[in-house]
Design a protein around this motif. Structure first.
Motif, PDB file in Angstrom:
ATOM      1  N   VAL A 253      41.706  55.700  28.998  1.00  0.00           N
ATOM      2  CA  VAL A 253      42.394  54.746  28.117  1.00  0.00           C
ATOM      3  C   VAL A 253      43.622  54.179  28.839  1.00  0.00           C
ATOM      4  CG1 VAL A 253      43.591  54.435  25.923  1.00  0.00           C
ATOM      5  CG2 VAL A 253      41.610  55.971  26.064  1.00  0.00           C
ATOM      6  N   ARG A 254      43.701  52.858  28.893  1.00  0.00           N
ATOM      7  CA  ARG A 254      44.842  52.196  29.516  1.00  0.00           C
ATOM      8  C   ARG A 254      45.484  51.240  28.509  1.00  0.00           C
ATOM      9  NH1 ARG A 254      44.809  53.507  34.784  1.00  0.00           N
ATOM     10  NH2 ARG A 254      42.827  53.878  35.860  1.00  0.00           N
ATOM     11  N   THR A 255      46.708  50.838  28.794  1.00  0.00           N
ATOM     12  CA  THR A 255      47.456  49.937  27.905  1.00  0.00           C
ATOM     13  C   THR A 255      47.896  48.701  28.680  1.00  0.00           C
ATOM     14  OG1 THR A 255      48.287  51.830  26.649  1.00  0.00           O
ATOM     15  CG2 THR A 255      49.427  49.733  26.340  1.00  0.00           C
ATOM     16  N   VAL A 256      47.667  47.534  28.073  1.00  0.00           N
ATOM     17  CA  VAL A 256      48.105  46.273  28.686  1.00  0.00           C
ATOM     18  C   VAL A 256      49.630  46.249  28.685  1.00  0.00           C
ATOM     19  CG1 VAL A 256      48.031  43.759  28.564  1.00  0.00           C
ATOM     20  CG2 VAL A 256      46.030  45.108  27.852  1.00  0.00           C
ATOM     21  N   LYS A 257      50.227  46.017  29.872  1.00  0.00           N
ATOM     22  CA  LYS A 257      51.692  46.112  30.003  1.00  0.00           C
ATOM     23  C   LYS A 257      52.422  44.781  29.887  1.00  0.00           C
ATOM     24  CE  LYS A 257      51.420  50.286  32.842  1.00  0.00           C
ATOM     25  NZ  LYS A 257      51.757  50.932  34.137  1.00  0.00           N
ATOM     26  N   SER A 258      51.671  43.683  29.938  1.00  0.00           N
ATOM     27  CA  SER A 258      52.350  42.385  29.855  1.00  0.00           C
ATOM     28  C   SER A 258      51.384  41.329  29.330  1.00  0.00           C
ATOM     29  CB  SER A 258      52.883  41.962  31.236  1.00  0.00           C
ATOM     30  OG  SER A 258      51.815  41.841  32.156  1.00  0.00           O
ATOM     31  N   GLY A 259      51.938  40.155  29.026  1.00  0.00           N
ATOM     32  CA  GLY A 259      51.106  39.056  28.562  1.00  0.00           C
ATOM     33  C   GLY A 259      50.849  39.089  27.068  1.00  0.00           C
ATOM     34  N   GLU A 260      49.966  38.201  26.597  1.00  0.00           N
ATOM     35  CA  GLU A 260      49.687  38.069  25.171  1.00  0.00           C
ATOM     36  C   GLU A 260      49.082  39.346  24.577  1.00  0.00           C
ATOM     37  OE1 GLU A 260      47.194  34.715  24.641  1.00  0.00           O
ATOM     38  OE2 GLU A 260      48.709  33.246  25.280  1.00  0.00           O
TER      39      GLU A 260
END
Length: 281
Positions: A253-260
């Motif tokens: 499991v990863r998390t989006v760190k930037s952007g929309e």
């Protein structure tokens, strides 16, 4: 021209007679009488083929008084079933065979929950598949077999038989009563156990008659067993984690760190940046 036609006709007759003899000989085997599997089914189903190839290696022991059983569904305390692929009753003891008609490279230890199969395709990274440890699987079979027969495990032998098409790269065992080997090694691999005499002809006949009914389950019961196996497999895969379909690595499991989409989670391959595969949650 007539001579050529006569030769073709003779060849055709020879082929027909040969196939019929082969079919007749096959239908006299203990394998066919117990399983009712046709030669066509053996050819079409890798799992069935693996069990039949084990039978062919063991058939010579029938001349020595051994009895063979196939697809023996042993009841468990939880009202499910434990399926033994091939079982041999021999004067030296009881042999429980687990068939793995696999290809590729095989890695595993007696104590691991899962073993790994690496499959290779030219121009691509090896694809890794995980499967339940067959040593633990056979241990489960033997446990319930001994409970059913009310016997100790002292002279019950566990033999895991892999296809000659695979390569056993790294297999770690600690128990000398357990064998993990290729099909071509089967008879040599169990030869060290065969010298003892612990079962009489009467013992073998009694055990055979007791176990035979467990090889004759209805198709409905067999399908129920298959569904239970699939559910168990899904449960173990969920516990182990998702597998990357590109490289065989674990999806984490990863998390989006930037952007929309910042803060949103997704599955990403643990081999990143070497592998960029992602999957929605």
């Amino acid at each position: 021209m007539k001579f050529l036609l006569a030769v073709v006709a003779l060849v055709a007759i020879f082929i027909i007679v040969y196939k019929q003899k082969r079919k007749n000989d096959f239908e006299q085997t203990s394998y066919f009488k117990i399983t009712h599997n046709s030669l066509a089914k053996i050819k079409a189903d890798k799992g069935v083929e693996g069990e039949y190839l084990i039978y062919k290696e063991l058939a010579e022991y029938e001349k020595d008084g051994a009895k063979l059983l196939f697809n023996c569904y042993i009841p468990t305390r939880t009202h499910t079933m434990s399926e033994i692929d091939v079982l041999m009753l021999h004067r030296s003891g009881i042999y429980v065979f687990e068939s793995k008609n696999y290809s590729g490279w095989i890695f595993g230890s007696e104590q691991d929950e899962d073993w790994t199969q690496s499959l290779f395709c030219r121009g691509h990274e090896p694809q890794k598949e995980h499967f339940f440890n067959p040593v633990l699987q056979n241990k489960w079979h033997i446990k319930h077999l001994c409970e059913l027969l009310k016997i100790k495990q002292e002279h019950v032998y566990s033999v895991i038989v892999f296809s000659d098409r695979c390569e056993l790269k790294s297999i770690t065992l600690y128990n000398q009563a357990i064998k993990v080997l290729h099909l071509f090694q089967l008879r040599h691999g169990i030869s060290g156990f065969l010298e003892k005499t612990v079962l009489s002809e009467a013992d073998i006949a009694r055990l055979y008659n007791l176990l035979y009914p467990y090889t004759q389950l209805s198709e409905e019961k067999k399908q129920e067993h298959i569904r239970n196996i699939e559910l168990d497999q899904e449960s173990r895969e969920a516990k182990r984690g998702k597998i990357c379909p590109v490289c065989g690595g674990e999806l984490v499991v990863r998390t989006v760190k930037s952007g929309e989409r910042k803060g949103q989670t997704f599955y990403g391959c643990s081999a990143y940046p070497k592998c960029h595969y992602t999957e929605k949650m």
